[in-house]
Design an enzyme around this catalytic site. Structure first.
Site, mmCIF file in Angstrom:
data_model
loop_
_atom_site.group_PDB
_atom_site.id
_atom_site.type_symbol
_atom_site.label_atom_id
_atom_site.label_comp_id
_atom_site.label_asym_id
_atom_site.label_seq_id
_atom_site.Cartn_x
_atom_site.Cartn_y
_atom_site.Cartn_z
ATOM 1 N N GLN A 80 -6.267 14.930 -45.071
ATOM 2 C CA GLN A 80 -4.894 14.968 -44.566
ATOM 3 C C GLN A 80 -4.849 15.016 -43.030
ATOM 4 O O GLN A 80 -3.943 14.445 -42.416
ATOM 5 C CB GLN A 80 -4.175 16.179 -45.154
ATOM 6 C CG GLN A 80 -2.681 16.100 -45.018
ATOM 7 C CD GLN A 80 -1.996 17.283 -45.656
ATOM 8 O OE1 GLN A 80 -2.221 18.426 -45.252
ATOM 9 N NE2 GLN A 80 -1.176 17.047 -46.642
ATOM 10 N N PRO B 12 0.815 -1.224 0.000
ATOM 11 C CA PRO B 12 0.000 0.000 0.000
ATOM 12 C C PRO B 12 0.853 1.282 0.000
ATOM 13 O O PRO B 12 0.507 2.260 -0.651
ATOM 14 C CB PRO B 12 -0.833 -0.129 1.279
ATOM 15 C CG PRO B 12 -0.941 -1.607 1.503
ATOM 16 C CD PRO B 12 0.347 -2.200 0.992
ATOM 17 N N GLY C 48 5.454 1.478 -3.734
ATOM 18 C CA GLY C 48 5.281 1.082 -5.126
ATOM 19 C C GLY C 48 6.584 1.282 -5.878
ATOM 20 O O GLY C 48 7.362 0.348 -6.079
ATOM 21 N N SER C 49 6.870 2.553 -6.222
ATOM 22 C CA SER C 49 8.099 2.849 -6.974
ATOM 23 C C SER C 49 9.356 2.571 -6.154
ATOM 24 O O SER C 49 10.374 2.147 -6.691
ATOM 25 C CB SER C 49 8.092 4.320 -7.417
ATOM 26 O OG SER C 49 7.113 4.514 -8.412
ATOM 27 N N GLU D 267 4.475 -2.237 -13.581
ATOM 28 C CA GLU D 267 5.838 -2.748 -13.824
ATOM 29 C C GLU D 267 6.858 -1.611 -13.948
ATOM 30 O O GLU D 267 7.815 -1.680 -14.713
ATOM 31 C CB GLU D 267 5.851 -3.717 -15.012
ATOM 32 C CG GLU D 267 4.964 -4.919 -14.688
ATOM 33 C CD GLU D 267 5.337 -6.229 -15.329
ATOM 34 O OE1 GLU D 267 6.455 -6.356 -15.838
ATOM 35 O OE2 GLU D 267 4.492 -7.142 -15.283
ATOM 36 N N GLY E 135 -14.467 10.102 -33.404
ATOM 37 C CA GLY E 135 -15.368 11.193 -33.006
ATOM 38 C C GLY E 135 -16.238 10.751 -31.837
ATOM 39 O O GLY E 135 -15.777 10.023 -30.947
ATOM 40 N N GLY E 136 -17.507 11.144 -31.852
ATOM 41 C CA GLY E 136 -18.420 10.809 -30.748
ATOM 42 C C GLY E 136 -18.508 9.311 -30.514
ATOM 43 O O GLY E 136 -18.628 8.853 -29.372
ATOM 44 N N GLY F 255 9.970 -8.496 -17.362
ATOM 45 C CA GLY F 255 8.550 -8.109 -17.356
ATOM 46 C C GLY F 255 8.312 -6.849 -18.169
ATOM 47 O O GLY F 255 7.312 -6.729 -18.876
ATOM 48 N N ARG F 256 9.246 -5.905 -18.091
ATOM 49 C CA ARG F 256 9.067 -4.629 -18.800
ATOM 50 C C ARG F 256 9.112 -4.810 -20.309
ATOM 51 O O ARG F 256 8.441 -4.097 -21.054
ATOM 52 C CB ARG F 256 10.121 -3.619 -18.314
ATOM 53 C CG ARG F 256 9.813 -3.148 -16.903
ATOM 54 C CD ARG F 256 10.953 -2.426 -16.207
ATOM 55 N NE ARG F 256 10.541 -2.104 -14.836
ATOM 56 C CZ ARG F 256 11.353 -1.687 -13.887
ATOM 57 N NH1 ARG F 256 12.651 -1.533 -14.123
ATOM 58 N NH2 ARG F 256 10.881 -1.410 -12.676
HETATM 59 N N1 CAA Z 1 19.111 -6.247 -12.167
HETATM 60 C C1 CAA Z 1 19.852 -6.764 -11.145
HETATM 61 N N2 CAA Z 1 20.184 -6.024 -10.047
HETATM 62 C C2 CAA Z 1 19.749 -4.742 -9.989
HETATM 63 C C3 CAA Z 1 18.964 -4.177 -11.024
HETATM 64 C C4 CAA Z 1 18.667 -4.977 -12.143
HETATM 65 N N3 CAA Z 1 17.930 -4.490 -13.159
HETATM 66 N N4 CAA Z 1 18.684 -2.903 -10.687
HETATM 67 C C5 CAA Z 1 19.248 -2.674 -9.499
HETATM 68 N N5 CAA Z 1 19.901 -3.789 -9.070
HETATM 69 C C6 CAA Z 1 20.719 -3.939 -7.864
HETATM 70 C C7 CAA Z 1 21.782 -2.855 -7.890
HETATM 71 O O1 CAA Z 1 22.922 -3.264 -8.574
HETATM 72 C C8 CAA Z 1 22.059 -2.651 -6.408
HETATM 73 O O2 CAA Z 1 22.929 -3.668 -5.964
HETATM 74 P P1 CAA Z 1 24.266 -3.262 -5.116
HETATM 75 O O3 CAA Z 1 23.727 -2.542 -3.914
HETATM 76 O O4 CAA Z 1 24.884 -4.582 -4.823
HETATM 77 O O5 CAA Z 1 25.052 -2.390 -6.014
HETATM 78 C C9 CAA Z 1 20.707 -2.893 -5.748
HETATM 79 O O6 CAA Z 1 19.944 -3.670 -6.692
HETATM 80 C C10 CAA Z 1 19.980 -1.610 -5.433
HETATM 81 O O7 CAA Z 1 19.787 -0.911 -6.649
HETATM 82 P P2 CAA Z 1 19.449 0.633 -6.710
HETATM 83 O O8 CAA Z 1 20.404 1.397 -5.884
HETATM 84 O O9 CAA Z 1 19.318 0.987 -8.144
HETATM 85 O O10 CAA Z 1 18.005 0.681 -5.983
HETATM 86 P P3 CAA Z 1 17.005 1.870 -5.779
HETATM 87 O O11 CAA Z 1 16.434 1.768 -4.426
HETATM 88 O O12 CAA Z 1 17.614 3.162 -6.207
HETATM 89 O O13 CAA Z 1 15.765 1.471 -6.765
HETATM 90 C C11 CAA Z 1 14.502 1.480 -8.763
HETATM 91 C C12 CAA Z 1 15.862 1.367 -8.084
HETATM 92 C C13 CAA Z 1 14.831 1.384 -10.238
HETATM 93 C C14 CAA Z 1 13.795 2.809 -8.478
HETATM 94 C C15 CAA Z 1 13.597 0.293 -8.314
HETATM 95 O O14 CAA Z 1 13.159 0.441 -6.979
HETATM 96 C C16 CAA Z 1 12.374 0.097 -9.200
HETATM 97 O O15 CAA Z 1 12.476 -0.482 -10.287
HETATM 98 N N6 CAA Z 1 11.179 0.566 -8.771
HETATM 99 C C17 CAA Z 1 9.933 0.287 -9.468
HETATM 100 C C18 CAA Z 1 9.277 -0.938 -8.941
HETATM 101 C C19 CAA Z 1 8.325 -1.548 -9.942
HETATM 102 O O16 CAA Z 1 8.586 -1.571 -11.129
HETATM 103 N N7 CAA Z 1 7.225 -2.088 -9.435
HETATM 104 C C20 CAA Z 1 6.299 -2.761 -10.275
HETATM 105 C C21 CAA Z 1 5.522 -3.731 -9.473
HETATM 106 S S1 CAA Z 1 5.184 -5.248 -10.265
HETATM 107 C C22 CAA Z 1 3.868 -5.032 -11.255
HETATM 108 O O17 CAA Z 1 3.420 -3.968 -11.555
HETATM 109 C C23 CAA Z 1 3.374 -6.337 -11.791
HETATM 110 C C24 CAA Z 1 1.960 -6.463 -12.109
HETATM 111 O O18 CAA Z 1 1.241 -7.126 -11.393
HETATM 112 C C25 CAA Z 1 1.428 -5.910 -13.385
#
Ligand code: CAA
Length: 378
Positions: free
Chosen positions: A277, A127, A130-131, A361, A337-338, A240-241
């Site tokens: 156009q 809750p 998320g990000s 995601e 349109g509508g 996933g992305r």
């Molecule tokens: N692959 C492997 N390891 C990774 C990685 C990747 N892509 N990205 C980061 N890491 C590792 C880093 O190397 C780091 O490791 P070390 O500490 O050993 O160097 C560690 O993870 C921490 O990384 P960051 O410092 O980059 O972490 P951060 O706290 O700054 O967060 C972020 C990064 C990109 C913002 C991340 O939190 C993020 O992606 N947030 C979004 C979450 C998200 O996408 N949620 C979606 C939910 S799922 C969903 O929607 C599914 C559904 O049901 C439809």
């Protein structure tokens, strides 16, 4: 130019044929009734689409990441709700194959790829988290040889239908190093299904909250190593992305094809509006942008398939394709349109469905953070 190999062409063709025959005709009804497409998901599993990039020994199609996105584009074009269930299930099953023990793979993967369970879920978001995926509150504490799980999750695709759920929980200190992940079976004692969200779009794909109350897990339920949870989450989301990029291409393509059909049919000022156009330039831009999105998505999938780094390319595909799908769906409504504002035409469903793709995601803002970090890396 991407030359598809025989396997990729076959997967694309079988997904297209199923999507157009079995999904497109019922997509509006599934959406209107908010009906979970159980039977259709079982049929997707029979076609190998619930484990496209999973080895055959676990019941997968072993067709690779490129085949997976090609299939995802086709299914999304017909029914975006079914597609997101398929996307999350494939993301989960690939994650189990990648990080699971032999026992976990044998126990869970064939259940999913065969369609014996309807879907699988990915329970990371909470809750208030998320990000900032490293800031989990759900926790797992050691208890004898196992773990006891407490907390709650939100926005869980298929959470009320899933046979297998990957759950992230805090097992150590704060931050990304303190989380681990666990495999949970649907219906486990202590697992409670909460609110079923009433969403703008993707209404046949259930989105629920989950809570865990003293849910006991054996040590063998941990996926990967203790403290590896965040890295597993990120790796899963990279794949996933790419899938959501493909979903967006599919939705955008549906919006474009519907708009083209309507523009050729609809008469104004004594001729089809496709002659003007003002309409032609809109269609030209949308077609160009969707092709670019398709290529970015295929590139990310090809890198993944080749075992090369693809984090940056996955985020590029996701942010670009999802934003262009929203534009395509918006223009689709405008050209109708509508009528675009009525549920008599699918244009309004594409518009509602596309909207989620810049959010889940990882929002567009998160994708830009990931891309900028990679661009600025030494
Ligand atoms: N692959 C492997 N390891 C990774 C990685 C990747 N892509 N990205 C980061 N890491 C590792 C880093 O190397 C780091 O490791 P070390 O500490 O050993 O160097 C560690 O993870 C921490 O990384 P960051 O410092 O980059 O972490 P951060 O706290 O700054 O967060 C972020 C990064 C990109 C913002 C991340 O939190 C993020 O992606 N947030 C979004 C979450 C998200 O996408 N949620 C979606 C939910 S799922 C969903 O929607 C599914 C559904 O049901 C439809």
């Amino acid at each position: 130019m991407f030359e598809l190999n025989e396997t990729q062409r076959m997967v694309q063709q079988s997904a297209r044929s199923y999507a157009q025959k079995a999904l497109a005709p019922i997509a509006a009804a599934l959406d209107r009734e908010g009906r979970f497409p159980r039977e259709q998901l079982r049929e997707l599993a029979e076609l190998g689409l619930m484990g496209v990039n999973v080895p055959e020994e676990f019941g997968g199609a072993a067709a690779g990441a490129v085949s997976y996105v090609l299939a995802m584009m086709e299914i999304s074009q017909a029914c975006a709700s079914t597609a997101v269930i398929m996307a999350v299930t494939n993301m989960v099953v690939e994650t189990i194959v990648h990080f699971g023990s032999q026992e976990q793979k044998q126990r869970y993967v064939p259940e999913i790829t065969s369609g014996r369970v309807a879907a699988a879920s990915y329970a990371l978001s909470e809750p208030h988290t998320g990000s900032d995926a490293a800031a989990l509150s759900t926790n797992a504490r050691r208890d004898g040889g196992g773990w006891v799980l407490n907390g709650s999750k939100q926005w869980i695709t298929s959470g009320d239908q899933a046979g297998v759920i990957i759950v992230w929980a805090r097992t150590g200190g704060p931050g990304s190093k303190g989380s681990s992940c666990f495999l949970l079976e649907g219906g486990a004692p202590g697992l409670h299904i909460g609110k079923h969200e009433d969403k703008m779009g993707l209404r046949a794909s259930p989105t629920v909250s989950l809570s865990f109350e003293d849910l006991r897990l054996p040590a063998s339920a941990m996926l990967g190593a203790e403290g590896q949870g965040f890295a597993i989450a990120m790796r899963a989301l990279d794949g996933g992305r790419v899938g959501i990029g493909a979903q967006a291409v599919g939705i955008g393509t549906a919006a474009l094809e519907d708009a083209v059909r309507y523009a050729k049919d609809r008469q104004a000022f004594g001729q089809p509006i496709a002659n003007f156009q003002a309409i032609r330039f809109l269609l030209a831009d949308v077609a160009t942008e969707l092709d670019a999105a398709r290529l970015l998505t295929l590139r990310a999938a090809a890198l993944k398939e080749a075992g090369k780094p693809f984090t940056r390319e996955a985020s590029m595909a996701k942010v670009f394709a999802s934003e262009k799908a929203n534009k395509a769906a918006d223009i689709g409504v405008q050209i109708h349109g509508g009528y675009g504002y009525l549920d008599e035409f699918p244009a309004e469903r594409h518009y509602r469905d596309a909207r989620a793709t810049t959010i889940y995601e990882g929002t567009s803002e998160i994708q830009r953070i990931v891309i900028a970090r990679e661009v600025l890396k030494d």
